[in-house]
Design a protein around this motif. Structure first.
Motif, short mmCIF file in Angstrom:
data_model
loop_
_atom_site.label_atom_id
_atom_site.label_comp_id
_atom_site.label_asym_id
_atom_site.label_seq_id
_atom_site.Cartn_x
_atom_site.Cartn_y
_atom_site.Cartn_z
N LEU A 115 0.83 -1.20 0.00
CA LEU A 115 0.00 0.00 0.00
C LEU A 115 0.87 1.25 0.00
O LEU A 115 0.60 2.20 -0.75
CB LEU A 115 -0.95 0.01 1.20
N CYS A 116 1.91 1.25 0.81
CA CYS A 116 2.82 2.41 0.86
C CYS A 116 3.51 2.64 -0.48
O CYS A 116 3.77 3.79 -0.86
CB CYS A 116 3.88 2.22 1.93
N ALA A 117 3.81 1.58 -1.18
CA ALA A 117 4.53 1.69 -2.44
C ALA A 117 3.65 2.19 -3.58
O ALA A 117 4.16 2.68 -4.59
CB ALA A 117 5.14 0.34 -2.81
N THR A 118 2.32 2.07 -3.43
CA THR A 118 1.44 2.40 -4.55
C THR A 118 0.44 3.51 -4.29
O THR A 118 -0.17 4.00 -5.24
CB THR A 118 0.66 1.15 -5.01
N ALA A 119 0.22 3.88 -3.02
CA ALA A 119 -0.82 4.87 -2.71
C ALA A 119 -0.29 5.95 -1.79
O ALA A 119 0.58 5.69 -0.95
CB ALA A 119 -2.01 4.18 -2.04
N GLY A 120 -0.82 7.15 -1.92
CA GLY A 120 -0.43 8.25 -1.05
C GLY A 120 -1.19 8.26 0.25
O GLY A 120 -0.70 8.69 1.28
N HIS A 121 -2.45 7.77 0.19
CA HIS A 121 -3.28 7.70 1.40
C HIS A 121 -4.33 6.62 1.19
O HIS A 121 -4.55 6.16 0.06
CB HIS A 121 -3.95 9.05 1.69
N ILE A 122 -4.96 6.23 2.29
CA ILE A 122 -6.06 5.26 2.24
C ILE A 122 -7.19 5.74 3.13
O ILE A 122 -6.98 6.53 4.05
CB ILE A 122 -5.61 3.85 2.70
N HIS A 123 -8.37 5.26 2.85
CA HIS A 123 -9.50 5.38 3.77
C HIS A 123 -9.58 4.02 4.45
O HIS A 123 -9.59 2.98 3.76
CB HIS A 123 -10.79 5.70 3.01
N LEU A 124 -9.64 4.02 5.77
CA LEU A 124 -9.52 2.78 6.53
C LEU A 124 -10.66 2.65 7.54
O LEU A 124 -10.93 3.56 8.31
CB LEU A 124 -8.17 2.80 7.27
N TRP A 125 -11.33 1.50 7.49
CA TRP A 125 -12.42 1.19 8.40
C TRP A 125 -12.08 -0.08 9.17
O TRP A 125 -11.43 -0.99 8.63
CB TRP A 125 -13.72 0.91 7.65
N ARG A 126 -12.60 -0.18 10.37
CA ARG A 126 -12.52 -1.43 11.14
C ARG A 126 -13.88 -2.08 11.00
O ARG A 126 -14.91 -1.50 11.35
CB ARG A 126 -12.20 -1.13 12.61
N ALA A 127 -13.92 -3.29 10.44
CA ALA A 127 -15.16 -4.02 10.21
C ALA A 127 -15.04 -5.37 10.93
O ALA A 127 -14.39 -6.28 10.43
CB ALA A 127 -15.40 -4.23 8.72
N GLN A 128 -15.61 -5.46 12.12
CA GLN A 128 -15.47 -6.61 12.99
C GLN A 128 -13.99 -6.89 13.24
O GLN A 128 -13.29 -6.05 13.75
CB GLN A 128 -16.23 -7.83 12.46
N ASP A 129 -13.51 -8.05 12.84
CA ASP A 129 -12.13 -8.43 13.14
C ASP A 129 -11.15 -8.11 12.01
O ASP A 129 -10.01 -8.53 12.04
CB ASP A 129 -12.06 -9.92 13.47
#
Length: 145
Positions: A103-117
């Protein structure tokens, strides 16, 4: 693909087992503790003109926005995580676990959610100047660094 199809892909990945070794099955790369799914975009620009490039980039941005809204409806406001600091740490020799290294090598940022586990990340991968951005999703049990 439509937003509904993207959501179905993410839902399937949230229930799919993780393999013991990294491998690819169609548009999904999976490894121990993660799945990375190509949802749309990414084509070689070739001889396209600037208008075609812009239209493709706008399409990916629109799909990203629509999918972000739907995932926010499900799991609440995402954490927007800038990856530049992680990329710097990786470049300084710190070992990052997958999928975070990719992810670090290909994207500048992410949207991140916690979905259960599991963590669900939505991002746009950039593969180089001669390719359009690609809408991607990651599902992982590996905590962000």
């Amino acid at each position: 693909m439509t937003t509904a199809e993207h959501l179905e892909t993410i839902d399937r990945l949230r229930t799919r087992e993780f393999p013991a070794v990294r491998g690819r099955s169609g548009p999904v790369i999976s490894g121990p503790g993660y799945h990375l799914a190509e949802l749309g975009g990414s084509r070689w620009y070739g001889d396209e003109d600037a208008a075609d490039r812009l239209a493709g980039e706008e399409q990916v941005a629109a799909e990203y926005g629509a999918l972000t809204e739907r995932l926010t409806d499900r799991w609440g406001r995402p954490e927007v995580l800038g990856l530049q600091g992680l990329l710097t740490r990786s470049g300084a020799g710190e070992e990052l676990a997958e999928p975070w290294q990719e992810l670090c090598a290909t994207a500048g940022h992410i949207h991140l959610w916690r979905a259960q586990d599991r963590w669900v990340a939505l991002y746009t991968a950039h593969w180089g100047a001669d390719h359009s951005p690609q809408l991607m999703a990651a599902v992982t049990v590996i905590d962000p660094p």
